[in-house]
Design an enzyme around this catalytic site. Structure first.
Site, PDB file in Angstrom:
ATOM      1  N   GLU A  38      -5.421   7.487  -0.043  1.00  0.00           N
ATOM      2  CA  GLU A  38      -4.516   6.358   0.175  1.00  0.00           C
ATOM      3  C   GLU A  38      -4.785   5.716   1.537  1.00  0.00           C
ATOM      4  O   GLU A  38      -3.876   5.501   2.337  1.00  0.00           O
ATOM      5  CB  GLU A  38      -3.058   6.817   0.057  1.00  0.00           C
ATOM      6  CG  GLU A  38      -2.118   5.668  -0.252  1.00  0.00           C
ATOM      7  CD  GLU A  38      -0.702   6.130  -0.557  1.00  0.00           C
ATOM      8  OE1 GLU A  38       0.141   5.258  -0.798  1.00  0.00           O
ATOM      9  OE2 GLU A  38      -0.446   7.353  -0.554  1.00  0.00           O
ATOM     10  N   TYR A 117      -8.043  10.190  -5.568  1.00  0.00           N
ATOM     11  CA  TYR A 117      -6.635   9.827  -5.453  1.00  0.00           C
ATOM     12  C   TYR A 117      -6.201   9.376  -6.848  1.00  0.00           C
ATOM     13  O   TYR A 117      -6.422   8.235  -7.242  1.00  0.00           O
ATOM     14  CB  TYR A 117      -6.457   8.715  -4.418  1.00  0.00           C
ATOM     15  CG  TYR A 117      -5.045   8.206  -4.269  1.00  0.00           C
ATOM     16  CD1 TYR A 117      -3.967   9.069  -4.240  1.00  0.00           C
ATOM     17  CD2 TYR A 117      -4.782   6.843  -4.151  1.00  0.00           C
ATOM     18  CE1 TYR A 117      -2.676   8.611  -4.101  1.00  0.00           C
ATOM     19  CE2 TYR A 117      -3.486   6.365  -3.999  1.00  0.00           C
ATOM     20  CZ  TYR A 117      -2.434   7.252  -3.980  1.00  0.00           C
ATOM     21  OH  TYR A 117      -1.148   6.786  -3.844  1.00  0.00           O
ATOM     22  N   ASP A 159      -5.427  14.003  -3.899  1.00  0.00           N
ATOM     23  CA  ASP A 159      -4.050  13.909  -4.368  1.00  0.00           C
ATOM     24  C   ASP A 159      -4.080  13.728  -5.876  1.00  0.00           C
ATOM     25  O   ASP A 159      -4.445  12.666  -6.375  1.00  0.00           O
ATOM     26  CB  ASP A 159      -3.366  12.716  -3.679  1.00  0.00           C
ATOM     27  CG  ASP A 159      -1.895  12.607  -4.039  1.00  0.00           C
ATOM     28  OD1 ASP A 159      -1.436  13.367  -4.923  1.00  0.00           O
ATOM     29  OD2 ASP A 159      -1.206  11.755  -3.454  1.00  0.00           O
ATOM     30  N   ASN A 161      -1.472  13.730  -7.732  1.00  0.00           N
ATOM     31  CA  ASN A 161      -0.244  13.030  -8.112  1.00  0.00           C
ATOM     32  C   ASN A 161       0.513  13.730  -9.244  1.00  0.00           C
ATOM     33  O   ASN A 161       0.961  13.088 -10.201  1.00  0.00           O
ATOM     34  CB  ASN A 161      -0.560  11.580  -8.498  1.00  0.00           C
ATOM     35  CG  ASN A 161      -0.114  10.607  -7.407  1.00  0.00           C
ATOM     36  OD1 ASN A 161       0.924  10.795  -6.777  1.00  0.00           O
ATOM     37  ND2 ASN A 161      -0.904   9.574  -7.183  1.00  0.00           N
TER      38      ASN A 161
END
Length: 208
Positions: A38, A117, A159, A161
């Site tokens: 990010e 990501y 990440d 998520n």
């Protein structure tokens, strides 16, 4: 360390990225490779800024993947390395997944590193179907193909998520339909057993 660097990038991205900033050595001095998620910086702003110069003395090999569509300052990943990789691939080679700067794959002599990501399901779960039925299967296939092609251990860093188990999130019963904790995401192809958390705990039980 990764979180602190990510916060730094967010603070200094877009309008403030062009200002001269100084990276604290304590954030980076002990890492051979840093993977950042990010990053939220466009290639245009990256070229205008001094941020690559700030990292360059410690990490001479830098790879920054940015969002390519109209959502400027969205998503993005980077790999900063003291070791020179054999090569570094941007994205996974599927156009519908390659517009948001979500992956970098660096091949080294003894391993392959994938920084990622993963897309979030989004407010109102508007991207849930895309995340679980398009991105996840395609990304898993990409990881499998990469490992088979290179014949090297593959490290996935980033990440994902998703909070895989109830212990990974506060008040799990109230988050059953929250992005990152839906049953669809938790049972997606990226989370086949053993999960990333299970693998970590098997090596470091004290982190439970």
């Amino acid at each position: 360390m990764q979180t602190e660097c990510g916060q730094f990038l967010r603070r200094h991205s877009q309008k403030t990225i062009s200002k001269k900033v100084r990276i604290k050595a304590t954030l980076i001095e002990n890492s051979t490779i840093l993977c950042l998620n990010e990053c939220r910086i466009s290639q245009e702003d990256l070229r205008k800024s001094k941020i690559m110069e700030e990292f360059n003395s410690t990490y001479p090999y830098q790879y920054w993947n940015s969002c390519k569509n109209a959502s400027k300052g969205y998503s993005g990943v980077s790999i900063l390395s003291k070791m020179k990789p054999i090569n570094c691939q941007f994205d996974i080679g599927i156009s519908k997944h390659d517009q948001e700067g979500r992956t970098l794959t660096a091949e080294y002599d003894k391993f392959v590193l994938v920084a990622c990501y993963v897309p979030n399901a989004g407010d109102g779960l508007k991207r849930l179907q895309y995340r679980t039925t398009e991105w996840d299967p395609d990304f898993r296939s990409y990881l499998k193909k990469t490992a088979e092609t290179t014949k090297k251990p593959l490290i996935l860093c980033g990440d994902l998520n998703c909070a895989h188990n109830e212990i990974d999130i506060a008040l799990p019963k109230s988050h059953k339909r929250s992005p990152g904790f839906t049953i669809e995401e938790r049972t997606c192809l990226l989370y086949t057993s053993p999960s990333p958390r299970d693998a970590t705990l098997s090596r470091m039980p004290s982190s439970a």
